[in-house]
Design an enzyme around this catalytic site. Structure first.
Site, PDB file in Angstrom:
ATOM      1  N   GLY A 134       0.815  -1.195   0.000  1.00  0.00           N
ATOM      2  CA  GLY A 134       0.000   0.000   0.000  1.00  0.00           C
ATOM      3  C   GLY A 134       0.855   1.254   0.000  1.00  0.00           C
ATOM      4  CB  CYS A 135       0.159   4.696  -1.162  1.00  0.00           C
ATOM      5  SG  CYS A 135      -1.488   4.945  -0.470  1.00  0.00           S
ATOM      6  CG  PHE A 136      -0.862   6.102   4.225  1.00  0.00           C
ATOM      7  CD1 PHE A 136      -0.142   7.279   4.367  1.00  0.00           C
ATOM      8  CD2 PHE A 136      -2.242   6.188   4.154  1.00  0.00           C
ATOM      9  CE1 PHE A 136      -0.760   8.510   4.436  1.00  0.00           C
ATOM     10  CE2 PHE A 136      -2.887   7.423   4.220  1.00  0.00           C
ATOM     11  CZ  PHE A 136      -2.147   8.589   4.356  1.00  0.00           C
ATOM     12  CB  ALA A 137       1.976  -0.054   3.761  1.00  0.00           C
TER      13      ALA A 137
END
Length: 325
Positions: A134-137
């Site tokens: 994921g992007c935040f991850a």
């Protein structure tokens, strides 16, 4: 030259993926699947592609492509693969969160490998099925990997991260509409964001005795793309110790860099880079991490994983300049 297929071709992620693949010297796009847009030219939806391609969306699938990208909403990749069968030689890269966690990584006999290159490049290179992070991850894990790898996370981690409007996808809602987003700022999913699962999973993988809590506050920013993340935790060494640790960990990373200067989003927007900055205050280490949520946080990292899986140069098709001005 390999043939690529894209499922779910109308979203922001697919648009960036198409743009990158059109300029990838080792890849040819075989089809872009979209039931709602079948027959329409790609540039009717992705208007930045005018003059770049005359391809059209299709509702037909070639089950024998070399690589398949799933650009579907969360939960829909599982449904799609239940309904469609592909060649055993087709590598699949999923950009949803369906297969990122250990509990969900094996699906219909397919073992999906978590696709964070800075964590396990060699494992990705041998994989047939890849779960794109994921992007935040991505932004948060890249801020924490060196600490976890050195078993140095001993206290809770506090994270504040802001994402651009494209992180919410193309569907309109109250919080994505221009009149709401413009000149506005808000948090959402405080302490419960879905990317916490993969973040904690990686920290557990690197630091076997990891038992601290990750406190994550996601925010919506008044800009189109990019993620600006700050994380801080207790660190007993000096700032120079921290810089040495991070620079050594990322010394062979193709796209992650440690800057001695303060950083800002314009350095990474339109690139596959992650840039990290470190700051020490008393016994706290502050780590700032910046990425483009649609590239290093999605489509760019998917291409990076494809390059690794097919033995191409890791940077092929990803030598992009930031929109700095």
């Amino acid at each position: 030259m390999i043939k690529a297929g894209i499922i779910g071709g109308a979203g922001y992620t697919a648009g960036e993926l198409i743009r990158l693949l059109l300029n990838h010297e080792q890849t040819r796009i075989d089809f872009v699947f979209s039931t709602s847009n079948a027959g329409n030219k790609l540039y009717k939806v992705h208007q930045d592609l005018v003059g770049s391609t005359e391809m059209s969306f299709t509702n037909e699938i070639n089950a024998h492509v070399d690589v398949l990208f799933l650009c579907l909403g969360h939960g829909n990749s599982t449904a799609f693969l239940n309904q469609h069968t592909f060649s055993e030689n087709t590598k699949i890269i999923d950009l949803s969160n369906d297969f990122r966690l250990e509990a969900n990584k094996i699906f219909n006999g397919k073992d999906f490998i978590y696709g964070l290159p800075e964590l396990q490049k060699e494992v990705i290179a041998a994989a047939n099925y890849i779960a794109n992070p994921g992007c935040f991850a991505t932004a948060i894990q890249l801020a924490l990997l060196p600490l976890a790898d050195a078993n140095l996370i001993s206290k809770d981690i506090h994270i504040n991260a802001v994402t651009g409007a494209t992180g919410a996808g193309t569907s309109l809602s109250k919080t994505t509409h221009f009149t709401w987003r413009d000149n506005n700022f808000s948090h959402y999913k405080a302490f419960t964001h879905q990317h916490l699962g993969e973040i904690n999973q990686t920290l557990d993988q690197l630091q076997g005795d990891f038992d601290s809590e990750v406190h994550f506050m996601p925010n919506r920013g008044n800009f189109s793309r990019g993620i600006f993340a700050t994380a801080y935790t207790t660190f007993n060494g000096t700032l120079e110790d921290a810089k040495s640790l991070y620079k050594n960990y990322y010394k062979n990373a193709a796209f992650t860099f440690v800057s001695d200067e303060d950083i800002h989003l314009k350095q990474v927007v339109n690139t596959n880079k992650c840039i990290i900055h470190l700051h020490k205050h008393n016994n706290k280490l502050l780590v700032t991490s910046i990425i483009d949520n649609l590239l290093k946080g999605a489509s760019g990292q998917a291409i990076q994983n494809m390059n690794l899986a097919f033995g191409f140069n890791e940077t092929e098709g990803l030598n992009l300049k930031a929109n700095f001005f």
